[in-house]
Design an enzyme around this catalytic site. Structure first.
Site, mmCIF file in Angstrom:
data_model
loop_
_atom_site.group_PDB
_atom_site.id
_atom_site.type_symbol
_atom_site.label_atom_id
_atom_site.label_comp_id
_atom_site.label_asym_id
_atom_site.label_seq_id
_atom_site.Cartn_x
_atom_site.Cartn_y
_atom_site.Cartn_z
ATOM 1 N N ARG A 91 9.535 12.109 53.191
ATOM 2 C CA ARG A 91 10.990 12.129 53.319
ATOM 3 C C ARG A 91 11.421 12.481 54.737
ATOM 4 N NH1 ARG A 91 11.307 16.181 48.378
ATOM 5 N NH2 ARG A 91 9.563 16.838 49.664
ATOM 6 N N HIS A 99 11.090 9.611 43.679
ATOM 7 C CA HIS A 99 9.756 9.194 43.213
ATOM 8 C C HIS A 99 9.797 7.746 42.717
ATOM 9 C CE1 HIS A 99 9.202 13.697 42.164
ATOM 10 N NE2 HIS A 99 8.393 13.452 43.186
ATOM 11 N N SER A 120 12.435 17.602 43.488
ATOM 12 C CA SER A 120 12.481 18.150 42.122
ATOM 13 C C SER A 120 13.028 19.575 42.153
ATOM 14 C CB SER A 120 11.074 18.157 41.517
ATOM 15 O OG SER A 120 10.542 16.856 41.462
ATOM 16 N N LYS A 137 2.124 27.312 38.915
ATOM 17 C CA LYS A 137 1.832 28.264 37.835
ATOM 18 C C LYS A 137 2.950 28.316 36.812
ATOM 19 C CE LYS A 137 -1.665 31.138 39.865
ATOM 20 N NZ LYS A 137 -1.757 30.470 41.176
#
Ligand code: PNS
Length: 165
Positions: free
Chosen positions: A88, A15, A126, A39
């Site tokens: 990516r 990022h 991530s 969530k």
């Protein structure tokens, strides 16, 4: 001016590469965290904002914000005409294409600009970073130092054996 939206749960050096390069392309770049996205995020929106804010401190034309609802509406509210996204691999392309076209339909004139991830960053996500550190692997260089520290605290992850003295 451009908006770089994402979940950033947490920010990675991939990022940060997009942010650094984007900061050279646009006079102003707003990195914006989606709330109400996943969530079960690992980090709260304020925590993600804190890590992002520290990571973008070297770039004076980059600011951090958060948004909910439609990205196209948020872009309009900021008077932004450009969404910045990183790609990516080919596997990212299909979803990004759909989002870009949907956003342009929702907000005609809203363009999505894609930066190809630097080859050193194209495998970083991530999700994988969280998995690797939670299983004791070395994530040095894949996230900013503060993020590694926060991940370690949150996941109670010990230092990877390859990092231990
Ligand atoms: O980092 P991510 O999870 O790939 O980012 C995805 C994000 C936040 C860019 C996307 O989920 C989004 O824009 N959500 C906001 C809701 C919205 O506008 N949905 C329609 C998109 S076409």
């Amino acid at each position: 001016m451009a908006i770089y939206p994402g979940s950033f749960d947490p920010i990675t050096t991939g990022h940060l590469d997009v942010i650094e390069r984007g900061s050279r392309l646009f006079d102003r770049l707003i990195v914006s965290v989606l709330h109400n996205g996943s969530k079960s995020p690992l980090f709260s929106v304020p925590e993600r904002i804190e890590m992002l804010t520290e990571a973008v401190a070297p770039f004076p034309n980059v600011e951090v914000d958060c948004f909910g609802g439609l990205l196209a509406d948020y872009a309009l509210s900021k008077d932004a005409r450009v969404i910045l996204r990183g790609i990516r691999a080919i596997s990212d392309y299909e979803n990004e294409l759909q989002m870009a076209l949907m956003n342009r339909r929702l907000q005609p004139g809203l363009e999505t600009v894609f930066l190809l991830a630097g080859e050193a960053f194209s495998f970083i996500s991530s999700r994988l970073v969280k998995e690797v550190i939670s299983l004791g692997g070395n994530i040095g260089g894949l996230v900013p130092p503060l993020v590694e520290q926060r991940l370690r605290e949150r996941l109670r992850a010990p230092l990877a054996s390859s990092q231990a003295q």
